[in-house]
Scaffold this motif. Sequence first.
Motif, mmCIF file in Angstrom:
data_model
loop_
_atom_site.group_PDB
_atom_site.id
_atom_site.type_symbol
_atom_site.label_atom_id
_atom_site.label_comp_id
_atom_site.label_asym_id
_atom_site.label_seq_id
_atom_site.Cartn_x
_atom_site.Cartn_y
_atom_site.Cartn_z
ATOM 1 N N GLY A 24 -12.475 92.933 10.687
ATOM 2 C CA GLY A 24 -13.126 93.205 11.952
ATOM 3 C C GLY A 24 -14.549 93.650 11.694
ATOM 4 N N ARG A 25 -15.211 94.143 12.725
ATOM 5 C CA ARG A 25 -16.593 94.597 12.618
ATOM 6 C C ARG A 25 -16.715 96.029 13.120
ATOM 7 N NH1 ARG A 25 -19.777 90.946 10.681
ATOM 8 N NH2 ARG A 25 -19.380 88.761 11.034
ATOM 9 N N ILE A 26 -17.549 96.799 12.424
ATOM 10 C CA ILE A 26 -17.835 98.177 12.816
ATOM 11 C C ILE A 26 -18.672 98.170 14.092
ATOM 12 C CG2 ILE A 26 -19.073 100.293 12.149
ATOM 13 C CD1 ILE A 26 -16.576 99.941 10.507
ATOM 14 N N VAL A 27 -18.319 99.023 15.042
ATOM 15 C CA VAL A 27 -19.038 99.123 16.310
ATOM 16 C C VAL A 27 -20.077 100.244 16.262
ATOM 17 C CG1 VAL A 27 -18.773 99.687 18.766
ATOM 18 C CG2 VAL A 27 -17.106 98.218 17.633
ATOM 19 N N ASP A 28 -19.750 101.335 15.605
ATOM 20 C CA ASP A 28 -20.559 102.556 15.639
ATOM 21 C C ASP A 28 -21.938 102.389 15.015
ATOM 22 O OD1 ASP A 28 -18.240 104.235 16.557
ATOM 23 O OD2 ASP A 28 -17.476 103.573 14.609
ATOM 24 N N ALA A 29 -22.970 102.813 15.762
ATOM 25 C CA ALA A 29 -24.339 102.764 15.264
ATOM 26 C C ALA A 29 -24.688 104.014 14.451
ATOM 27 C CB ALA A 29 -25.315 102.619 16.421
ATOM 28 N N VAL A 30 -23.892 105.053 14.588
ATOM 29 C CA VAL A 30 -24.093 106.307 13.852
ATOM 30 C C VAL A 30 -22.750 106.700 13.225
ATOM 31 C CG1 VAL A 30 -25.971 107.106 15.331
ATOM 32 C CG2 VAL A 30 -23.636 107.725 15.891
ATOM 33 N N PRO A 32 -19.300 108.426 12.507
ATOM 34 C CA PRO A 32 -18.388 109.000 13.491
ATOM 35 C C PRO A 32 -18.391 110.522 13.471
ATOM 36 C CG PRO A 32 -17.169 108.000 11.687
ATOM 37 C CD PRO A 32 -18.605 107.685 11.471
ATOM 38 N N GLY A 33 -18.112 111.098 14.614
ATOM 39 C CA GLY A 33 -18.123 112.554 14.750
ATOM 40 C C GLY A 33 -16.816 113.086 15.306
ATOM 41 N N PRO A 34 -16.871 114.263 15.922
ATOM 42 C CA PRO A 34 -15.669 114.925 16.422
ATOM 43 C C PRO A 34 -14.925 114.151 17.518
ATOM 44 C CG PRO A 34 -17.578 116.407 16.512
ATOM 45 C CD PRO A 34 -18.070 115.065 16.095
ATOM 46 N N LEU A 35 -15.645 113.394 18.327
ATOM 47 C CA LEU A 35 -15.004 112.659 19.413
ATOM 48 C C LEU A 35 -13.933 111.694 18.894
ATOM 49 C CD1 LEU A 35 -14.940 112.088 22.473
ATOM 50 C CD2 LEU A 35 -16.652 110.332 22.079
ATOM 51 N N THR A 36 -14.196 111.065 17.741
ATOM 52 C CA THR A 36 -13.230 110.116 17.161
ATOM 53 C C THR A 36 -12.517 110.704 15.952
ATOM 54 O OG1 THR A 36 -14.913 109.079 15.756
ATOM 55 C CG2 THR A 36 -14.552 108.105 17.941
ATOM 56 N N SER A 37 -12.637 112.001 15.763
ATOM 57 C CA SER A 37 -12.008 112.682 14.615
ATOM 58 C C SER A 37 -12.484 112.090 13.291
ATOM 59 C CB SER A 37 -10.486 112.632 14.708
ATOM 60 O OG SER A 37 -10.040 113.270 15.884
ATOM 61 N N GLY A 38 -13.753 111.686 13.239
ATOM 62 C CA GLY A 38 -14.335 111.158 12.007
ATOM 63 C C GLY A 38 -13.921 109.739 11.676
ATOM 64 N N ARG A 39 -13.410 109.000 12.668
ATOM 65 C CA ARG A 39 -12.953 107.630 12.425
ATOM 66 C C ARG A 39 -13.953 106.616 12.977
ATOM 67 N NH1 ARG A 39 -7.188 107.924 15.096
ATOM 68 N NH2 ARG A 39 -8.473 109.006 16.623
ATOM 69 N N TRP A 40 -14.051 105.482 12.300
ATOM 70 C CA TRP A 40 -14.927 104.383 12.697
ATOM 71 C C TRP A 40 -14.203 103.506 13.719
ATOM 72 C CZ3 TRP A 40 -19.858 104.219 10.961
ATOM 73 C CH2 TRP A 40 -20.161 104.958 9.815
ATOM 74 N N THR A 41 -14.962 102.949 14.659
ATOM 75 C CA THR A 41 -14.398 102.003 15.626
ATOM 76 C C THR A 41 -14.569 100.599 15.069
ATOM 77 O OG1 THR A 41 -15.107 103.470 17.410
ATOM 78 C CG2 THR A 41 -14.448 101.236 18.025
ATOM 79 N N VAL A 42 -13.452 99.870 14.965
ATOM 80 C CA VAL A 42 -13.464 98.502 14.437
ATOM 81 C C VAL A 42 -12.956 97.573 15.538
ATOM 82 C CG1 VAL A 42 -12.629 96.964 12.609
ATOM 83 C CG2 VAL A 42 -12.953 99.401 12.132
ATOM 84 N N THR A 43 -13.686 96.508 15.795
ATOM 85 C CA THR A 43 -13.329 95.559 16.851
ATOM 86 C C THR A 43 -13.326 94.140 16.300
ATOM 87 O OG1 THR A 43 -13.785 94.964 19.148
ATOM 88 C CG2 THR A 43 -15.686 95.206 17.691
ATOM 89 N N GLY A 44 -12.928 93.182 17.133
ATOM 90 C CA GLY A 44 -12.928 91.771 16.727
ATOM 91 C C GLY A 44 -11.836 91.455 15.730
ATOM 92 N N ILE A 45 -10.753 92.189 15.785
ATOM 93 C CA ILE A 45 -9.659 92.036 14.816
ATOM 94 C C ILE A 45 -8.786 90.842 15.174
ATOM 95 C CG2 ILE A 45 -7.635 93.186 13.843
ATOM 96 C CD1 ILE A 45 -9.128 95.850 14.686
#
Length: 63
Positions: A24-30, A32-45
Amino acid sequence: MFHAGDKVQIVACEDDQRAVGRTGRIVDAVPPGPLTSGRWTVTGISPLIGPVLCHSHELRKSG
Protein backbone atom coordinates in the motif's frame (compact mmCIF):
# COMPACT_ATOMS: atom_id res chain seq x y z
CA MET A 1 11.06 6.86 8.65
CA PHE A 2 8.33 6.94 6.03
CA HIS A 3 6.94 9.80 3.93
CA ALA A 4 3.60 10.42 2.23
CA GLY A 5 3.38 8.40 -0.96
CA ASP A 6 5.99 5.81 0.03
CA LYS A 7 5.09 2.34 -1.20
CA VAL A 8 5.27 -0.17 1.67
CA GLN A 9 4.78 -3.87 2.23
CA ILE A 10 2.76 -4.75 5.31
CA VAL A 11 4.58 -7.50 7.22
CA ALA A 12 2.22 -7.42 10.23
CA CYS A 13 -0.87 -5.38 11.10
CA GLU A 14 -2.70 -5.35 14.42
CA ASP A 15 -5.42 -3.20 12.83
CA ASP A 16 -6.43 -5.70 10.09
CA GLN A 17 -4.73 -9.07 9.59
CA ARG A 18 -6.07 -9.28 6.01
CA ALA A 19 -3.56 -6.58 5.04
CA VAL A 20 -0.51 -8.72 5.92
CA GLY A 21 1.61 -9.53 2.86
CA ARG A 22 0.02 -6.80 0.74
CA THR A 23 1.42 -3.48 -0.40
CA GLY A 24 0.00 0.00 0.00
CA ARG A 25 1.00 3.65 0.23
CA ILE A 26 1.67 5.86 3.25
CA VAL A 27 -0.88 8.67 3.61
CA ASP A 28 0.69 10.69 6.45
CA ALA A 29 2.64 13.81 5.50
CA VAL A 30 4.14 14.04 9.01
CA PRO A 31 5.25 11.33 11.47
CA PRO A 32 2.30 9.82 13.34
CA GLY A 33 1.38 11.18 16.74
CA PRO A 34 -0.95 10.51 19.67
CA LEU A 35 -4.14 10.57 17.57
CA THR A 36 -3.09 7.33 15.81
CA SER A 37 -1.08 5.95 18.74
CA GLY A 38 2.11 6.36 16.70
CA ARG A 39 0.83 4.32 13.75
CA TRP A 40 1.12 5.16 10.04
CA THR A 41 -1.96 5.27 7.81
CA VAL A 42 -1.61 2.92 4.82
CA THR A 43 -4.11 2.98 1.95
CA GLY A 44 -4.52 1.47 -1.53
CA ILE A 45 -4.16 -2.07 -0.18
CA SER A 46 -7.17 -3.69 -1.82
CA PRO A 47 -10.69 -2.74 -2.91
CA LEU A 48 -11.97 -4.85 -0.01
CA ILE A 49 -9.57 -3.48 2.63
CA GLY A 50 -9.86 0.14 3.70
CA PRO A 51 -7.00 2.22 5.10
CA VAL A 52 -5.21 0.57 8.03
CA LEU A 53 -3.02 1.87 10.83
CA CYS A 54 0.38 0.18 11.24
CA HIS A 55 3.37 0.69 13.51
CA SER A 56 6.75 1.32 11.83
CA HIS A 57 7.96 -2.19 12.73
CA GLU A 58 4.97 -3.65 10.84
CA LEU A 59 6.01 -2.01 7.56
CA ARG A 60 8.84 -2.42 5.08
CA LYS A 61 9.63 -0.07 2.18
CA SER A 62 8.73 -1.63 -1.15
CA GLY A 63 10.15 -0.94 -4.64
